[in-house]
Design an enzyme around this catalytic site. Structure first.
Site, short mmCIF file in Angstrom:
data_model
loop_
_atom_site.label_atom_id
_atom_site.label_comp_id
_atom_site.label_asym_id
_atom_site.label_seq_id
_atom_site.Cartn_x
_atom_site.Cartn_y
_atom_site.Cartn_z
CE LYS A 271 40.17 44.14 43.21
NZ LYS A 271 41.50 43.62 43.59
CE1 TYR A 384 55.11 26.42 37.15
CE2 TYR A 384 55.18 26.67 34.77
CZ TYR A 384 55.83 26.52 35.99
OH TYR A 384 57.20 26.46 36.02
N GLY A 385 50.08 30.09 36.33
CA GLY A 385 49.88 31.34 35.61
C GLY A 385 50.95 32.32 36.05
N GLY A 388 51.93 31.55 39.88
CA GLY A 388 52.47 30.20 40.08
C GLY A 388 53.81 30.00 39.38
P1 NAD Z 1 46.58 33.52 35.93
O1 NAD Z 1 45.30 33.59 35.20
O2 NAD Z 1 47.82 34.03 35.27
O3 NAD Z 1 46.89 32.00 36.35
C1 NAD Z 1 45.95 31.17 36.96
C2 NAD Z 1 46.46 29.74 36.86
O4 NAD Z 1 45.58 28.90 37.62
C3 NAD Z 1 46.49 29.17 35.45
O5 NAD Z 1 47.66 28.40 35.30
C4 NAD Z 1 45.28 28.25 35.41
O6 NAD Z 1 45.45 27.17 34.51
C5 NAD Z 1 45.28 27.75 36.82
N1 NAD Z 1 43.99 27.19 37.22
C6 NAD Z 1 42.75 27.63 36.90
N2 NAD Z 1 41.85 26.79 37.43
C7 NAD Z 1 42.53 25.84 38.10
C8 NAD Z 1 42.16 24.72 38.87
N3 NAD Z 1 40.89 24.39 39.02
N4 NAD Z 1 43.15 23.99 39.44
C9 NAD Z 1 44.43 24.30 39.27
N5 NAD Z 1 44.84 25.34 38.54
C10 NAD Z 1 43.90 26.10 37.98
O7 NAD Z 1 46.31 34.26 37.31
P2 NAD Z 1 47.39 34.86 38.33
O8 NAD Z 1 47.57 36.32 38.04
O9 NAD Z 1 48.57 33.97 38.42
O10 NAD Z 1 46.55 34.79 39.68
C11 NAD Z 1 46.42 33.58 40.42
C12 NAD Z 1 45.83 33.90 41.78
O11 NAD Z 1 46.67 34.84 42.44
C13 NAD Z 1 44.45 34.53 41.77
O12 NAD Z 1 43.77 34.10 42.93
C14 NAD Z 1 44.74 36.01 41.89
O13 NAD Z 1 43.63 36.73 42.45
C15 NAD Z 1 45.91 35.97 42.85
N6 NAD Z 1 46.74 37.18 42.83
C16 NAD Z 1 47.39 37.57 41.70
C17 NAD Z 1 48.19 38.70 41.73
C18 NAD Z 1 48.96 39.12 40.51
O14 NAD Z 1 49.75 40.07 40.64
N7 NAD Z 1 48.81 38.48 39.36
C19 NAD Z 1 48.31 39.44 42.90
C20 NAD Z 1 47.64 39.02 44.05
C21 NAD Z 1 46.87 37.87 44.00
#
Ligand code: NAD
Length: 591
Positions: A271, A384-385, A388
């Protein structure tokens, strides 16, 4: 090692209040003279001006004082038209220390005496008293104070360089070690191998000078941790964050080691990241920073050694810069040095939805194992990112009913089911899933506690804790986010019979398709989206059953089983490669 720390908006506000007191025409502190001590005057005025309780004002002051006491250097950014981040002189920094001390409860840098009358004189006197004659006479001290006040009154940003270590609480490396120790204990791991796995194989710390848009120079600290490469080249993202610490990067590198191992990829874990605030930087500054980072670590990365990827606040575009800069150094295009690139420069099809598609495949297997019919099964998704939204969309595609979704502003619930695409369109239009037509408002806490078959936490860490674990009613919790369930909550869910698909398995689809990207780059031949999906399904489904078998064999929950499997695979590879050299249990090891 010098670390850079930013003053928060609140700390900056308090700093301005302090200097306002010494300004020619104080605006904020006009009333201050009616108080008896500078300390009380400051806290009260701050509370009134910013509408926060006095105890919180005290906390802001104490944190500000700590940062400035530990400061080796302080840099102040002036507003337009100068707009440069420039260091305070040594005299100004000393005067700043006197100024902050002056507002503390029991000042140590000032001789006993009055404060409220002739305040500039009081400060100049304190400065000369504490720092001695080397600092010049009273005139010089007053001039220094005047310059300092002018700079701080208009400051838009303040950065402090400190020799104090950057601490994070709770320390994620400590958590990573605890998980390793638990797996090692259950596996009766060879103590010699355990010793090796507690530490990263290699840690790089680099300082990257960047010419900022305003012409000033800022030096950013970057890290790259290669935790273990027993199973293959290390792999893991690059995070840009103002609070990044080496312990955090080390923990994330350890987790990548277990994630690649549990999914059976021929990769190790690593990392990296840079301590910076990308929200405050222009795109051109970010590009110069990213390219500088690549030049600093180029000798240690490469398609056969260590392959970075995007993480928090790093994007596909930045991955293209990394690939380009590295290729410039090597002399020919090296697409495989980094993954998560745009498709037209060596990215893989299917990467953007890969984490959620992988999660869906693990949910399908979990449902089969538990005898849950996914047709009509109810699902709640927190966040819902990227993860989600795609998780909701894909689970909807296989027949599930999405009854609630949320983001940082709250949630939308409809027991009759939500259409994920339409919810996304609503979010794009309004900025949130809240108020989606036909839905009722629900808080994030309520969403987690809904009666449903499948709960997908896909936002932040530490969402299901000892405090709410007992109220979770889902049959399956599929961890889209990293670390959404705390270890004590894990125990409670296990006892309640809730089936948790742990993050290192449930969200490993992203790293699996990243690995596919590396493979395609090396072949220089690219797969269709369907091929990527099929290979992802095959890889993650096998990983799911490997973990399930481990959990049945040792009667442990899925998380412990995933760690046991991962640690065992890395340990076995170490033993196979190094022979018995590092085994304390080998009769060949000298005692
Ligand atoms: P993102 O930034 O696209 O989405 C995050 C979402 O969480 C947004 O909708 C935001 O509004 C919401 N959010 C933020 N604070 C919040 C709260 N207090 N309560 C409810 N919702 C809240 O991020 P992502 O890429 O979807 O990643 C989400 C999680 O998944 C993170 O923990 C990330 O480390 C993990 N993850 C992502 C990937 C990837 O490929 N993107 C891979 C492995 C793990």
């Amino acid at each position: 090692m010098l670390n850079s720390v930013e003053l928060t908006a609140r700390e900056l506000g308090m700093m301005k209040l302090m200097v306002d007191f010494f300004a020619e025409k104080p605006e904020l502190t006009a009333k201050i003279e009616s108080y008896t001590t500078a300390h009380y005057a400051l806290l009260t005025t701050y509370s009134e001006n910013f509408g926060i309780p006095i105890e919180d004002s005290l906390k802001v002051f104490e944190e500000l004082q700590r940062k400035l006491t530990e400061a080796e250097y302080v840099h102040v950014k002036a507003p337009e038209p100068i707009k440069k981040l420039l260091p305070l002189t040594r005299e100004e920094l000393n005067m700043l220390r006197v100024l902050v001390d002056y507002f503390s409860e029991s000042p140590k840098m000032a001789p006993a005496g009055s404060f409220l009358s002739k305040k500039e004189d009081a400060l100049a006197e304190a400065y000369l008293w504490f720092y001695g004659s080397n600092e010049g006479n009273g005139e010089v001290a007053r001039e220094t104070l005047k310059n300092l006040v002018e700079k701080l009154q208009t400051a838009v940003f303040i950065k402090v360089d400190t020799l104090a270590p950057v601490a994070v609480a709770p320390n994620p490396y400590e958590a990573a070690l605890k998980q390793l120790d638990l797996a090692a204990e259950k596996l009766k791991l060879d103590p010699g191998i355990h010793e090796i796995l507690k530490r990263p194989m290699r840690t790089l710390i680099v300082n990257i000078p960047v010419v900022m848009d305003d012409g000033s120079i800022q030096v950013f600290t970057g890290y790259r941790v290669q935790y273990n490469d027993a199973l293959g080249p290390t792999k893991g993202g690059i995070r840009y964050h103002p609070d990044l610490s080496l312990d955090e990067v080390t923990a994330l590198a350890a987790w990548m080691t277990w994630k690649t191992a549990v999914t059976g990829l021929p990769l190790g874990g690593g990392k990296g990241g840079i301590r910076c605030n990308p929200k405050e930087m222009s795109k051109a500054e970010l590009e110069r920073l990213t390219r500088g980072y690549v030049r600093a670590i180029a000798k240690f990365i490469g398609p056969f050694t260590d392959v970075p990827a995007p993480d928090v606040y790093t994007t596909a575009e930045m991955m293209a810069w990394i690939m380009d800069e590295y290729s410039e150094i090597i002399g020919y295009p090296v697409f495989g040095v980094v993954t998560g690139k745009p498709i037209n420069v060596g990215g893989s099809r299917g990467r953007s939805e890969a984490t959620s598609r992988g999660l869906m495949y693990t949910v399908i297997e979990a449902a089969k194992h538990l005898g849950i019919n996914l047709k009509g099964a109810t699902v709640a998704v927190q966040g819902y990112g990227n993860v989600g939204y795609h998780a909701a969309r894909l689970l909807h595609e296989v027949g599930c009913k999405i009854i609630a979704v949320s983001d940082s502003k709250g949630g939308a619930c409809n027991p009759e089911g939500l259409d994920p695409e339409k919810v996304l369109a609503h979010k794009d239009k309004t900025g949130s899933v809240v108020d989606y037509p036909g839905s009722t408002f629900i808080t994030n806490e309520q969403l987690l506690e809904l009666e449903c078959d499948i709960l997908v936490p896909a936002a932040l860490e530490n969402q299901i804790t000892k405090a709410n674990a007992d109220k979770i009613k889902a049959k399956i919790v599929a961890e889209g986010a990293n670390g959404p369930v705390t270890p004590d909550a894990d125990e409670i869910l296990f006892k309640k019979g809730i089936f948790v698909i742990p993050d290192i398995l449930a969200n490993s689809g992203g790293v699996i398709v990243s690995y596919f990207e590396q493979v395609q780059n090396q072949m220089n031949y690219y797969w269709t989206e369907e091929e990527v999906r099929n290979k992802l399904k095959e890889t993650i489904t096998k990983a799911f059953h490997d973990v399930l078998n481990m959990s049945k064999q040792h009667n442990v929950n899925m998380r412990t089983a995933a760690y046991m499997l991962a640690v065992k695979r890395v340990a076995d590879a170490l033993l196979a490669r190094k022979g018995t050299a590092f085994s304390l249990e080998s009769p060949l090891t000298p005692r």
